[in-house]
Design an enzyme around this catalytic site. Structure first.
Site, mmCIF file in Angstrom:
data_model
loop_
_atom_site.group_PDB
_atom_site.id
_atom_site.type_symbol
_atom_site.label_atom_id
_atom_site.label_comp_id
_atom_site.label_asym_id
_atom_site.label_seq_id
_atom_site.Cartn_x
_atom_site.Cartn_y
_atom_site.Cartn_z
ATOM 1 N N LYS A 59 0.839 -1.208 0.000
ATOM 2 C CA LYS A 59 0.000 0.000 0.000
ATOM 3 C C LYS A 59 0.868 1.250 0.000
ATOM 4 C CE LYS A 59 -3.865 -2.298 2.283
ATOM 5 N NZ LYS A 59 -4.501 -2.679 3.552
ATOM 6 N N GLN A 73 -4.778 -1.101 9.732
ATOM 7 C CA GLN A 73 -4.610 -2.444 9.176
ATOM 8 C C GLN A 73 -5.071 -3.496 10.187
ATOM 9 O OE1 GLN A 73 -3.448 -3.213 5.973
ATOM 10 N NE2 GLN A 73 -4.055 -5.295 6.492
ATOM 11 N N ASP A 114 -11.388 2.764 4.157
ATOM 12 C CA ASP A 114 -11.824 1.368 4.060
ATOM 13 C C ASP A 114 -13.338 1.254 3.880
ATOM 14 O OD1 ASP A 114 -9.816 -0.565 3.962
ATOM 15 O OD2 ASP A 114 -9.390 -0.411 6.109
#
Length: 303
Positions: A59, A103, A126
């Site tokens: 990422k 995460q 997200d």
């Protein structure tokens, strides 16, 4: 990306993700020209989960390649709930930060839901915040989970390819079956398909006559996390299959391979188009995360 006789088109996620990343790079440049800075994405990584470390590195690299600003906050597995919450709240309050990603999985001692809820909905790249979930359900523009967005982009890219192969495909009015009901993939992908006027059936491990339900699908999206649980002969001839699963199968003697939730070899002979594993949905998820970060920046600064 070509179809040989009797084989479905392979939807190359790497190629399509590269196209998305090029679009995002142009958006980043446009944003920077308008606001005097690029969009900023911050990632919080707590603990030492090896898979998470790899994802976060990917990422980070992808964000740098498209010209975004940002930082990865790496914390030890021993971090306390209070320390982690304080960091997320600090990032939440920083006006130069447009997107925050925590995460998962988090260390055991952490109350994950409370940490995720501390990410403001307008920085939630997200798309997991209850506010964004509600906005998606009511069909209002919001930040949508990355994997479902990637699935939709793959379907959009499949349409012209299938038309060129003489097998026109249209999402509107199509019968779509989503196998899997998670909040991360199954539910949001069903909402997105409904927004595009597909007729959606939600199925899962408890669905009766699951093979017959799958065989009725023009579009089959599978996200149940079980290796090759959906057999190839459950796929309708000409259907478009999006396989979200990534499962490591042990081959013995220390060897293993990655397979999806769909029995690929058989399914590909029947499908009109299908995503491979690896190299299908996976690369799309990171590309859509970058798209979400630009979107969050645009929404926050009132575009």
């Amino acid at each position: 990306m070509s179809a040989s006789h009797g084989h479905g088109l392979v939807l190359d996620g790497k190629q399509i993700a590269a196209k998305v990343r090029a679009e995002v790079a142009a958006e980043v440049a446009r944003f920077a020209a308008r606001h005097g800075r690029p969009p900023a994405l911050h990632v919080v990584l707590a603990g030492d989960d090896p898979a998470s470390a790899v994802y976060v590195r990917n990422k980070e690299r992808a964000a740098m390649e498209v010209g975004m600003a940002g930082e990865v906050h790496r914390l030890p597995a021993s971090v306390s709930h209070g320390e982690l919450l304080a960091l997320v709240r600090k990032l939440a309050g920083d006006d130069r930060i447009d997107g925050i990603l925590v995460q998962l999985p988090l260390p055991e001692a952490i109350r994950a839901q409370e940490i995720l809820d501390a990410v403001p909905f307008d920085k939630d790249v997200d798309g997991f915040h209850p506010m964004n979930v509600g906005m998606l359900a009511s069909g209002r523009p919001a930040l949508v989970p990355c994997t479902p967005l990637g699935c939709m982009r793959l379907l959009d890219e499949a349409a012209p390819m299938l038309a060129a192969a003489g097998a026109p495909f249209q999402l509107e009015g199509a019968r779509a079956v989503v196998v899997g009901r998670s909040n991360i993939v199954g539910k949001p992908v069903a909402q997105l398909l409904l927004q595009r006027s597909a007729t959606v059936t939600m199925a899962h491990s408890r669905t009766r006559e699951l093979p017959d339900v799958c065989r009725a699908a023009d579009v089959l999206v599978v996200a149940i996390g079980r290796a090759e649980a959906i057999k190839g002969d459950w796929v309708k001839h000409g259907a478009v299959v999006i396989d979200v699963g990534i499962n490591r199968v042990d081959l013995g003697e220390g060897k293993s391979r990655l397979v999806g939730d769909v029995e690929y070899a058989v399914a590909q002979r029947r499908a009109g188009a299908i995503t491979p594993v690896p190299g299908g949905v996976g690369p799309m998820t990171i590309a859509m995360l970058l798209q979400n970060a630009v979107r969050a920046a645009d929404l926050r600064l009132g575009r």
